[in-house]
Design a protein around this motif. Sequence first.
Motif, PDB file in Angstrom:
ATOM      1  N   LEU A 393       0.854  -1.196   0.000  1.00  0.00           N
ATOM      2  CA  LEU A 393       0.000   0.000   0.000  1.00  0.00           C
ATOM      3  C   LEU A 393       0.884   1.239   0.000  1.00  0.00           C
ATOM      4  N   PRO A 394       0.890   2.037  -1.074  1.00  0.00           N
ATOM      5  CA  PRO A 394       1.813   3.176  -1.184  1.00  0.00           C
ATOM      6  C   PRO A 394       1.565   4.238  -0.115  1.00  0.00           C
ATOM      7  N   VAL A 395       2.660   4.787   0.421  1.00  0.00           N
ATOM      8  CA  VAL A 395       2.572   5.844   1.425  1.00  0.00           C
ATOM      9  C   VAL A 395       3.677   6.865   1.182  1.00  0.00           C
ATOM     10  N   SER A 396       3.495   8.046   1.759  1.00  0.00           N
ATOM     11  CA  SER A 396       4.559   9.047   1.815  1.00  0.00           C
ATOM     12  C   SER A 396       4.821   9.376   3.279  1.00  0.00           C
ATOM     13  N   MET A 397       6.043   9.803   3.571  1.00  0.00           N
ATOM     14  CA  MET A 397       6.407  10.176   4.933  1.00  0.00           C
ATOM     15  C   MET A 397       7.086  11.541   4.895  1.00  0.00           C
ATOM     16  N   ASP A 398       6.617  12.451   5.748  1.00  0.00           N
ATOM     17  CA  ASP A 398       7.131  13.814   5.790  1.00  0.00           C
ATOM     18  C   ASP A 398       8.099  13.951   6.961  1.00  0.00           C
ATOM     19  N   PHE A 399       9.369  14.261   6.674  1.00  0.00           N
ATOM     20  CA  PHE A 399      10.362  14.405   7.737  1.00  0.00           C
ATOM     21  C   PHE A 399      10.054  15.583   8.658  1.00  0.00           C
ATOM     22  N   ALA A 400       9.297  16.559   8.186  1.00  0.00           N
ATOM     23  CA  ALA A 400       8.979  17.714   9.025  1.00  0.00           C
ATOM     24  C   ALA A 400       8.117  17.317  10.208  1.00  0.00           C
ATOM     25  N   THR A 401       7.264  16.313  10.018  1.00  0.00           N
ATOM     26  CA  THR A 401       6.345  15.898  11.090  1.00  0.00           C
ATOM     27  C   THR A 401       6.528  14.433  11.480  1.00  0.00           C
ATOM     28  N   TRP A 402       7.337  13.688  10.729  1.00  0.00           N
ATOM     29  CA  TRP A 402       7.525  12.248  10.918  1.00  0.00           C
ATOM     30  C   TRP A 402       6.200  11.497  10.776  1.00  0.00           C
ATOM     31  N   SER A 403       5.294  12.055  10.017  1.00  0.00           N
ATOM     32  CA  SER A 403       3.981  11.429   9.847  1.00  0.00           C
ATOM     33  C   SER A 403       3.885  10.788   8.469  1.00  0.00           C
ATOM     34  N   THR A 404       3.088   9.728   8.369  1.00  0.00           N
ATOM     35  CA  THR A 404       2.881   9.039   7.102  1.00  0.00           C
ATOM     36  C   THR A 404       1.473   9.307   6.585  1.00  0.00           C
ATOM     37  N   GLU A 405       1.348   9.214   5.274  1.00  0.00           N
ATOM     38  CA  GLU A 405       0.044   9.420   4.633  1.00  0.00           C
ATOM     39  C   GLU A 405      -0.125   8.397   3.528  1.00  0.00           C
ATOM     40  N   ARG A 406      -1.240   7.723   3.538  1.00  0.00           N
ATOM     41  CA  ARG A 406      -1.492   6.751   2.488  1.00  0.00           C
ATOM     42  C   ARG A 406      -1.814   7.456   1.179  1.00  0.00           C
ATOM     43  N   LEU A 407      -1.263   6.916   0.107  1.00  0.00           N
ATOM     44  CA  LEU A 407      -1.516   7.437  -1.232  1.00  0.00           C
ATOM     45  C   LEU A 407      -2.587   6.591  -1.906  1.00  0.00           C
ATOM     46  N   SER A 408      -2.931   6.973  -3.130  1.00  0.00           N
ATOM     47  CA  SER A 408      -3.868   6.162  -3.902  1.00  0.00           C
ATOM     48  C   SER A 408      -3.341   4.732  -3.989  1.00  0.00           C
ATOM     49  N   ARG A 409      -4.231   3.769  -3.905  1.00  0.00           N
ATOM     50  CA  ARG A 409      -3.825   2.372  -3.844  1.00  0.00           C
ATOM     51  C   ARG A 409      -2.989   1.943  -5.052  1.00  0.00           C
ATOM     52  N   ASN A 410      -3.247   2.539  -6.210  1.00  0.00           N
ATOM     53  CA  ASN A 410      -2.500   2.159  -7.406  1.00  0.00           C
ATOM     54  C   ASN A 410      -1.429   3.189  -7.786  1.00  0.00           C
ATOM     55  N   ALA A 411      -1.034   4.033  -6.822  1.00  0.00           N
ATOM     56  CA  ALA A 411      -0.012   5.044  -7.102  1.00  0.00           C
ATOM     57  C   ALA A 411       1.349   4.394  -7.312  1.00  0.00           C
ATOM     58  N   ARG A 412       2.081   4.867  -8.311  1.00  0.00           N
ATOM     59  CA  ARG A 412       3.457   4.446  -8.527  1.00  0.00           C
ATOM     60  C   ARG A 412       4.377   5.397  -7.782  1.00  0.00           C
ATOM     61  N   LEU A 413       5.499   4.868  -7.292  1.00  0.00           N
ATOM     62  CA  LEU A 413       6.442   5.661  -6.510  1.00  0.00           C
ATOM     63  C   LEU A 413       7.654   6.021  -7.353  1.00  0.00           C
ATOM     64  N   PRO A 414       8.234   7.216  -7.142  1.00  0.00           N
ATOM     65  CA  PRO A 414       9.449   7.561  -7.896  1.00  0.00           C
ATOM     66  C   PRO A 414      10.613   6.686  -7.449  1.00  0.00           C
ATOM     67  N   GLY A 415      11.378   6.182  -8.424  1.00  0.00           N
ATOM     68  CA  GLY A 415      12.554   5.404  -8.073  1.00  0.00           C
ATOM     69  C   GLY A 415      13.694   6.288  -7.621  1.00  0.00           C
ATOM     70  N   THR A 416      13.712   7.521  -8.118  1.00  0.00           N
ATOM     71  CA  THR A 416      14.693   8.511  -7.715  1.00  0.00           C
ATOM     72  C   THR A 416      14.157   9.877  -8.101  1.00  0.00           C
ATOM     73  N   GLU A 417      14.799  10.929  -7.593  1.00  0.00           N
ATOM     74  CA  GLU A 417      14.443  12.288  -8.001  1.00  0.00           C
ATOM     75  C   GLU A 417      15.712  13.099  -8.123  1.00  0.00           C
ATOM     76  N   THR A 418      15.804  13.894  -9.185  1.00  0.00           N
ATOM     77  CA  THR A 418      16.924  14.802  -9.376  1.00  0.00           C
ATOM     78  C   THR A 418      16.466  15.946 -10.267  1.00  0.00           C
ATOM     79  N   THR A 419      17.049  17.105 -10.105  1.00  0.00           N
ATOM     80  CA  THR A 419      16.668  18.341 -10.809  1.00  0.00           C
ATOM     81  C   THR A 419      15.177  18.616 -10.681  1.00  0.00           C
TER      82      THR A 419
END
Length: 442
Positions: A393-419
């Motif tokens: 089940l895809p989630v995101s985590m915010d370091f500012a609050t250390w809290s997690t949030e569930r994303l859309s069930r079929n959301a794809r996650l970035p393998g990396t990010e740059t620029t």
Amino acid sequence: MRQKIVRLTLVGGVVLLALLLLLATCGGGPDDGDGGGKNGAATGTPKPVPPSAGPSTRLTVPPQYRTDRGWEIIGSSPDIAVSHATGLLAYLERADGSRYRLRTVDTATGEPGWRGQVWRPLDPAHYPKLATVAKGDRQFFVTWSYGKAGDGLSPASTFISLDLYDVTNGNRQRVEVPWSGAPDVRTTGPDIVISDAKANSTLVDPVTGEVSELGADRLKYPEGCPACKQLTEVHGQTAEGLLLGGAREFWVRGGWFSREVAPRGTDQGSGVVTTMTADQVLAKWAPAKKTGRAATHELWAVHDAATGEVLASVECHRPAIKPGRYPQAVLSPSGDYLIAGNLAFDLEAKKGRCFEDEGGAARLTLATVTDDGIAYGAENARDASEALSGGGLPVSMDFATWSTERLSRNARLPGTETTGVGVFRWTDRQDRTHLIGYPRTG
């Protein structure tokens, strides 16, 4: 007369067809392998699109990214490598059934960068491995394969073939290292470390191509550490030297020793390396034996690879069953954040967090972290690879609050990010890998 004209027309058509076939055959040499030229839109070639169009594939992604902008590559290798310093992403394309080419793309614009020549790896049935290695102020994309080569007259020998590409211009040098048995290749730098997953290793300097061997008899074991000589393993290299570990305790050859940098409140002889990056070492420690949590918890610490200093730490429950493989550390491009499985560390704030339930079960696996302090992962995924391929089940985590949030069930996650561009992977029904760059919103 009419019949003669028809015959001449047919003859002219045949000649024209022959010329077209000749041009098609001669239009590219054996090292071309593009199927569309440097800026073409053939398989494996990046396809920049007008700002109003966006990539042809629109995935469901986290809300931090927009899918109406970006670029798309069809037919890339399973492995990619990124140079955050230049914004270039490298991938391999299959030129034909047994040959490959390294290509690059500017992640900010989707425009093709430099490309390498076509070559045949030692294991032509599979894509070569691909990674990034840095030494000093120079960075390289490195590909490698392992296999046999012989002239048919003498027994074939096994070796590793490495191709080192300067990130800035694509200049390549090849290094071949004789090797028997499955190699373990580490590219955290500054040298490329090839080991037998035990105490023997070979170092390859990516700048000069120089090869040097280092056997178990030259490891300089710390004094008074019998556990260091048990199950000794080369974990990689730091700027100060090789990082090595035994059944317990670890050290940098000619540098610091884990017992001297043990986190406060831990058993000084219990340190075990689990993973490392170019500048950090993640290790787990047992609490001091007299403490009440010694039987139920472990402390995970991020150490500075150059000095051994503890940068951040956190306690977790001991797993009921030891993992067969520890999660790999992933660092944000800026180096401010580090994640590994259900662990997250804010290295600037010197804080860590272990994501587990009250019973100590690790339900969350983090896979990617960005400079904005957002990490992406999935609940109930076995590892980061499964999370990135759509498992759990895809989630995101915010370091500012250390809290997690569930994303859309079929959301794809970035393998990396740059620029400011997230790179997403997707496999279509024809089993072709798509790499898609979506820019961050705002």
